[in-house]
Scaffold this motif. Structure first.
Motif, short mmCIF file in Angstrom:
data_model
loop_
_atom_site.label_atom_id
_atom_site.label_comp_id
_atom_site.label_asym_id
_atom_site.label_seq_id
_atom_site.Cartn_x
_atom_site.Cartn_y
_atom_site.Cartn_z
N GLU A 149 17.65 -62.97 35.63
CA GLU A 149 19.04 -63.00 36.12
C GLU A 149 19.95 -62.39 35.07
O GLU A 149 20.83 -61.59 35.38
N ARG B 170 19.81 -58.54 34.85
CA ARG B 170 20.19 -57.70 35.99
C ARG B 170 21.61 -57.19 35.75
O ARG B 170 22.49 -57.94 35.37
N TYR C 45 12.54 -62.68 48.45
CA TYR C 45 13.83 -63.28 48.06
C TYR C 45 14.47 -63.86 49.29
O TYR C 45 14.70 -63.14 50.27
N VAL D 240 14.18 -61.03 51.99
CA VAL D 240 13.86 -59.67 51.55
C VAL D 240 12.46 -59.69 50.96
O VAL D 240 12.16 -60.51 50.09
N ALA E 155 10.40 -57.85 48.57
CA ALA E 155 10.54 -56.80 47.54
C ALA E 155 9.20 -56.23 47.15
O ALA E 155 9.10 -55.06 46.77
N PRO F 245 12.10 -44.79 45.29
CA PRO F 245 13.54 -44.78 45.51
C PRO F 245 14.19 -46.10 45.09
O PRO F 245 13.51 -47.10 44.89
N SER F 246 15.50 -46.05 45.03
CA SER F 246 16.25 -47.24 44.65
C SER F 246 16.00 -48.37 45.64
O SER F 246 15.92 -48.13 46.85
N GLY F 247 15.84 -49.56 45.14
CA GLY F 247 15.67 -50.73 46.00
C GLY F 247 14.26 -50.90 46.51
O GLY F 247 14.00 -51.76 47.36
N SER F 248 13.33 -50.11 45.98
CA SER F 248 11.96 -50.18 46.51
C SER F 248 11.15 -51.30 45.86
O SER F 248 10.03 -51.57 46.29
N GLY F 249 11.68 -51.94 44.83
CA GLY F 249 10.98 -53.08 44.22
C GLY F 249 10.38 -52.79 42.86
O GLY F 249 9.59 -53.57 42.35
N LYS F 250 10.79 -51.68 42.23
CA LYS F 250 10.20 -51.29 40.94
C LYS F 250 10.51 -52.32 39.85
O LYS F 250 9.60 -52.77 39.13
N SER F 251 11.78 -52.68 39.74
CA SER F 251 12.16 -53.65 38.71
C SER F 251 11.49 -54.99 38.96
O SER F 251 11.05 -55.67 38.04
N THR F 252 11.44 -55.35 40.25
CA THR F 252 10.80 -56.61 40.60
C THR F 252 9.35 -56.63 40.13
O THR F 252 8.89 -57.59 39.52
N GLU G 43 13.30 -47.78 33.47
CA GLU G 43 14.19 -46.62 33.35
C GLU G 43 14.52 -46.31 31.88
O GLU G 43 15.68 -46.26 31.51
N HIS H 47 13.17 -42.98 37.94
CA HIS H 47 13.52 -42.01 38.97
C HIS H 47 13.20 -40.62 38.44
O HIS H 47 13.20 -39.66 39.18
#
Ligand SMILES: Nc1ncnc2c1ncn2[C@@H]1O[C@H](COP(=O)(O)OP(=O)(O)OP(=O)(O)O)[C@@H](O)[C@H]1O
Ligand SMILES: [Mg+2]
Lengths: 381, 240
Positions: A377, A380, B13, B20, B22, B41-48, B167, B200
């Motif tokens: 958290e 982020r 989530y 969601v 992820a 792409p953005s929001g695809s779950g990479k950070s997760t 990143e 990216h």
């Protein structure tokens, strides 16, 4: 490696804490200022109490050291006998026993006449000092005159006075007694014991070197003379001083209580500062947690920050309190060194400890909050 | 044997009414000395996915294995210990501590331990990443690329088995980004670590041994015919 470096190596939370505090010096200084004021308030109000108490007991003198033994008329005793006096002497460990006869008489000097209290005391030197003339250890002839009476009737040592129908040469004028006293000499005349017709004594005063000794004597006398019946009553001025001490104890607690309120306010401001700084450092703490710093270490680090604020505030608060104490005691009782009386050192120590404890307690919530935030958290964006 | 492994990992989530997903049944493994790029792409779950790999987050379903050991259900304290022992992190925003010097920043992961050689290791690593003359500089006295190299040294200070980078070149210009990526390719064999980087950035492709694509939480290995395994031709030495 300096000592400080080694300490830091040992307690890494301290390094981080010190750096974090120096990041926003003004804010840290203001938070510490709160603690300074709180510590100063507690310590100086406590010291003020000590000053008042000392001033008051200077006024009271050493009356706590005297006890008075009088016969108990309700049980049929209106005199103390020679045997009673001997018994009292026997049970008195420390102190001087002064048997007293008392009546009232008419004092004549020239044309002035006056009804006064007359004490018959064999050894008045144990109780009184003279401003003029002298107080003999054994009063065998002549008279001592109280300060007020001497002034009113313009009596000096060497004058002659007449009591009822006896004539005495004045050997001394007694020092004025301002405090409370068992046998107030100011308006009285002290004459030799033998000039009384009666036998026996109306009271016996015992003067001890300390209040504790006086108290012990009082108990011993009660035990000795009142074992079968209430022959005498024993009056201790110590009980009065005890009451006065108690009063000042309450006053002190009250003053320190008022001081504590300011410390609570300081605690709230530390809470606020720590909370703000942990929120600002949210990501940083997240990184610490991510790279393997345990929750407990984060808690330690933030508590160390709060503790350091308390320590610095407490230190300067104590220094200021000592300065304030020096000034106060110089002004009120002209004895600045009273500042370093054990009671005062205790107040200063307590105030510093309170300051540090308050700070650490105020750090608890922010520390807990920062440590339990999940690093995901916090990191982020 | 893979150093880190995901097996049938799902991450969901719950936010209010909708859920969601992820990560959807992700299977993944990385070996020491390997540079894996996760693209998508953005929001695809990479950070997760990176958070799950880094033991910062737990999957809703599935198993995470570190060094062959199931670490899915460890307590927070044990996970923290494992992170400290085996995992280094590099972030897009560097996340250096502003009050600390470069050396001290590199030392941060060792700070709450009692390792007397930490200072030495930190200095050696900074020299290795080419910052031997910047040891006492604070982050605000360093450029973006230098900051990221400090962060890489920090990630390596505990001699981890895995370096995770989200990143790492995101805040750097192309040239500086390339330098950083080159550093990763050098270090992965020198330090024998698995480097897993999310990006990216298309130029990362040429430095990675292997590229996996993540789209809508579904992971697919990129064809072997891609540039996987291609070493960059030029290798600059950093530092002295
Ligand atoms: N804490 C959360 N609560 C709810 N939804 C979340 C949470 N974290 C991530 N998500 C959702 O999970 C999905 C994947 O997020 P993630 O951050 O992994 O994407 P990403 O691939 O890293 O994207 P980007 O390239 O923009 O960083 C997104 O749809 C996001 O909205
Ligand atoms: Mg992301």
């Amino acid at each position: 490696m300096s000592l400080l470096d080694r300490l830091y190596r040992r307690v890494p939370a301290l390094v981080m804490a010190r750096r974090n505090l120096s990041r926003n010096r003004l804010r840290s200084a203001l938070a510490a200022l709160g603690i300074i004021i709180g510590v100063l308030a507690i310590a100086s109000l406590g010291m003020f109490g000590t000053t008042l108490r000392t001033g008051a007991s200077e006024q009271l003198g050493d009356i706590g050291n005297e006890i008075s033994i009088t016969p108990n008329p309700e049980a049929g005793f209106d005199r103390l006998t020679d045997r009673d006096v001997a018994d009292i002497r026997r049970v008195t460990d420390e102190g001087v026993v002064v048997p007293v006869r008392q009546r009232s008489g008419t004092l004549t000097r020239g044309k002035d006449r006056r009804i006064t209290t007359v004490y018959g005391i064999e050894n008045p030197g144990a109780l009184y000092e003279a401003t003029d003339g002298r107080v003999p250890d054994r009063l065998r002839q002549g008279a001592l005159v109280g300060a007020t009476l001497a002034e009113q009737l313009d009596i000096e040592p060497g004058n002659r006075i007449t009591l009822d129908n006896q004539s005495f040469r004045v050997v001394g004028v007694l020092e004025e007694e301002n405090g409370i006293s068992l046998l107030s000499p100011n308006s009285a005349v002290v004459v030799p014991m033998e000039s009384f017709d009666e036998r026996g004594y109306s009271q016996v005063v015992v003067k001890s070197p300390t209040g504790t000794a006086a108290n012990e004597t009082a108990m011993a006398v009660r035990e000795e003379l009142n074992d079968r019946e209430e022959k005498v009553s024993v009056f201790e001025l110590g009980s009065i001083t005890e009451g006065i001490n108690q009063f000042f104890g309450i006053l002190n607690a009250f003053l320190v209580g008022i001081g504590s309120i300011s410390l609570v306010v300081a605690g709230v401001s530390i809470l606020n500062v720590m909370l703000m700084s942990t929120i600002e450092r949210r990501q940083e703490i997240g990184v610490l947690r991510a790279v393997g710093v345990q929750k407990l270490d984060v808690v330690r680090m933030i508590l160390a920050e709060a503790g350091l604020l308390g320590l610095v505030g407490g230190f300067f608060g104590a220094v200021l309190a000592v300065l304030a104490g020096l000034v106060l005691n110089q002004v009120v009782i002209s004895d600045p060194w009273l500042t370093f009386a054990p009671a005062n050192l205790l107040y200063i120590g307590l105030a510093v400890v309170f300051g540090i404890v308050t700070s650490v307690l105020s750090g608890l919530y922010p520390a807990w909050k920062a440590a339990t935030e999940r690093p995901v958290e916090a990191l982020r964006k | 044997m893979p150093i880190i492994e995901l097996e049938g990992v799902w991450k969901r989530y719950e936010s209010g009414t909708e859920t969601v997903e992820a990560l959807k049944d992700v299977n993944f493994a990385a070996e020491p000395g390997e540079f894996v790029a996760i693209m998508g792409p953005s929001g695809s779950g990479k950070s997760t996915m990176l958070n799950v790999l880094g033991l910062l987050d737990v999957p809703s379903e599935g198993v995470v294995r570190l060094d062959g050991r199931d670490v899915t259900d460890l307590t927070d304290e044990e996970m923290t210990t494992q992170r400290k022992r085996a995992i280094g992190f590099v972030f897009q925003n560097f996340f250096l501590i502003p009050t600390l010097s470069a050396t001290e920043n590199v030392e941060v992961p060792t700070l709450f331990g009692t390792d007397p050689t930490a200072r030495e290791r930190a200095t050696r690593l900074l020299e290795r990443v080419g910052l031997g003359d910047r040891l006492d500089h604070r982050p605000d006295q360093l450029s973006g690329g230098q900051k990221q190299r400090v962060a890489i040294a920090r990630a390596l200070v505990n001699e981890p088995r895995i370096v995770l980078a989200d990143e790492p070149t995101g805040n750097l210009d192309r040239k500086t980004g390339r330098d950083v990526l080159e550093l990763f390719t050098e270090l992965k064999t020198e330090e024998d670590v698995a480097v897993i980087a999310v990006t990216h950035d298309d130029q990362l492709r040429q430095y990675a041994d292997r590229v996996v694509n993540l789209v809508d939480g579904v992971l697919t290995e990129e064809g072997a015919e891609a540039d996987a395994g291609t070493e960059p031709e030029t290798t600059e030495e950093f530092g002295t």
